[in-house]
Design a protein around this motif. Structure first.
Motif, PDB file in Angstrom:
ATOM      1  N   VAL A 149       0.853  -1.191   0.000  1.00  0.00           N
ATOM      2  CA  VAL A 149       0.000   0.000   0.000  1.00  0.00           C
ATOM      3  C   VAL A 149       0.889   1.241   0.000  1.00  0.00           C
ATOM      4  N   GLN A 150       0.585   2.177  -0.888  1.00  0.00           N
ATOM      5  CA  GLN A 150       1.324   3.427  -0.949  1.00  0.00           C
ATOM      6  C   GLN A 150       0.376   4.591  -0.694  1.00  0.00           C
ATOM      7  N   LEU A 151       0.787   5.477   0.203  1.00  0.00           N
ATOM      8  CA  LEU A 151      -0.012   6.645   0.558  1.00  0.00           C
ATOM      9  C   LEU A 151       0.728   7.903   0.142  1.00  0.00           C
ATOM     10  N   TRP A 152       0.067   8.740  -0.643  1.00  0.00           N
ATOM     11  CA  TRP A 152       0.688   9.991  -1.077  1.00  0.00           C
ATOM     12  C   TRP A 152       0.317  11.100  -0.084  1.00  0.00           C
ATOM     13  N   ALA A 153       1.103  11.187   0.966  1.00  0.00           N
ATOM     14  CA  ALA A 153       0.886  12.208   1.998  1.00  0.00           C
ATOM     15  C   ALA A 153       2.217  12.466   2.682  1.00  0.00           C
ATOM     16  N   SER A 154       2.532  13.732   2.949  1.00  0.00           N
ATOM     17  CA  SER A 154       3.804  14.071   3.563  1.00  0.00           C
ATOM     18  C   SER A 154       3.709  14.268   5.074  1.00  0.00           C
ATOM     19  N   SER A 155       2.511  14.561   5.572  1.00  0.00           N
ATOM     20  CA  SER A 155       2.327  14.794   6.998  1.00  0.00           C
ATOM     21  C   SER A 155       2.199  13.461   7.740  1.00  0.00           C
ATOM     22  N   ARG A 156       2.999  13.294   8.782  1.00  0.00           N
ATOM     23  CA  ARG A 156       2.940  12.054   9.566  1.00  0.00           C
ATOM     24  C   ARG A 156       1.566  11.867  10.196  1.00  0.00           C
ATOM     25  N   LYS A 157       0.985  12.966  10.667  1.00  0.00           N
ATOM     26  CA  LYS A 157      -0.342  12.897  11.286  1.00  0.00           C
ATOM     27  C   LYS A 157      -1.381  12.433  10.276  1.00  0.00           C
ATOM     28  N   THR A 158      -1.288  12.937   9.049  1.00  0.00           N
ATOM     29  CA  THR A 158      -2.239  12.538   8.008  1.00  0.00           C
ATOM     30  C   THR A 158      -2.051  11.078   7.635  1.00  0.00           C
ATOM     31  N   VAL A 159      -0.798  10.652   7.515  1.00  0.00           N
ATOM     32  CA  VAL A 159      -0.508   9.246   7.189  1.00  0.00           C
ATOM     33  C   VAL A 159      -1.114   8.332   8.242  1.00  0.00           C
ATOM     34  N   GLU A 160      -0.942   8.679   9.511  1.00  0.00           N
ATOM     35  CA  GLU A 160      -1.487   7.857  10.591  1.00  0.00           C
ATOM     36  C   GLU A 160      -3.008   7.823  10.540  1.00  0.00           C
ATOM     37  N   GLU A 161      -3.622   8.938  10.186  1.00  0.00           N
ATOM     38  CA  GLU A 161      -5.077   8.990  10.079  1.00  0.00           C
ATOM     39  C   GLU A 161      -5.577   8.075   8.962  1.00  0.00           C
ATOM     40  N   ILE A 162      -4.893   8.122   7.813  1.00  0.00           N
ATOM     41  CA  ILE A 162      -5.294   7.280   6.680  1.00  0.00           C
ATOM     42  C   ILE A 162      -5.080   5.812   7.012  1.00  0.00           C
ATOM     43  N   LEU A 163      -3.976   5.498   7.668  1.00  0.00           N
ATOM     44  CA  LEU A 163      -3.708   4.112   8.063  1.00  0.00           C
ATOM     45  C   LEU A 163      -4.831   3.578   8.945  1.00  0.00           C
TER      46      LEU A 163
END
Length: 219
Positions: A149-163
């Motif tokens: 899975v690849q997530l196009w997001a640079s913010s760690r907080k956003t990545v954690e939210e999407i995860l």
């Protein structure tokens, strides 16, 4: 649309089912995406400043998730949309100042603290009704064969939210594909991950090399 245009800011993960693997991939995808689909902020009914959820990759308003809009060969492609509505403090302050001047002119006195507080809330609500939500869509690419899975997001907080959203919607666990986790999966110990002297710019003298060889030979 980074996933189609080639942006390089993304994070990689490997997915594993938390329970039994899905027997019908198409139905599983559709059900998961719809369970966490994006719903716009209703400015008239809620004071929420943020809304987030899954959308179709090529239609940030689409939440039907038909097979053709999600499956691209062995990939499932979709977006995670985040809308925010905020009243700029400077705008609110300016409007409140206008109201205070009009109040004092009409009543012959400045407003009390309670009157200011009450009207501040009213003015903020009015400005919020006029605000246009700021929209950001983060692309998600899921290889259903390799489970990457690849997530196009640079913010760690956003990545954690999407995860968290993906794990909840699809009943999976996502593990970061970083050197440490990949090494552990391959059975490589931590000591072999230490940077070499050459990598960090240190030169090794011939005597040090010979000394090292001797010590290893004695062992």
């Amino acid at each position: 649309m980074p996933v189609l245009s080639g942006a390089v800011t993304f994070s990689r993960f490997r997915s594993t089912p938390a329970g039994d693997p899905p027997s019908d991939t198409k139905r599983w995808l559709s059900k998961g995406l719809k369970s966490g689909h994006f719903e716009p902020i209703d400015l008239k009914k809620t004071e929420d400043e943020r809304a987030a959820g899954f959308v179709e990759l090529e239609n940030s308003d689409g939440t039907d998730f038909s097979t053709g809009s999600v499956l691209y060969g062995e990939y499932a492609l979709f977006g995670y949309r985040v809308d925010t509505v905020k009243v700029p403090p400077a705008v609110l302050k300016a409007e409140l100042s206008k109201w205070e001047k009009a109040f004092e002119k009409e009543n012959g006195r400045p407003p009390t603290r309670g009157e200011k507080s009450e009207n501040r809330a009213s003015i903020k609500h009015m400005l919020r009704q006029r605000a246009v939500p700021f929209t950001k869509v983060h692309d998600v690419s899921w290889n259903l064969k390799t489970n990457q899975v690849q997530l196009w997001a640079s913010s760690r907080k956003t990545v954690e939210e999407i995860l968290f959203a993906i794990e909840e919607a699809f009943d999976v666990k996502l593990q970061p594909l970083v050197p440490v986790s990949l090494a552990a999966e391959a059975g490589i110990s931590d000591e072999h991950l230490v940077p070499t002297p050459e990598l960090i710019g240190m030169e090794i003298s011939q005597s040090e090399i010979e000394s090292s060889e001797v010590s290893h030979g004695d062992a």
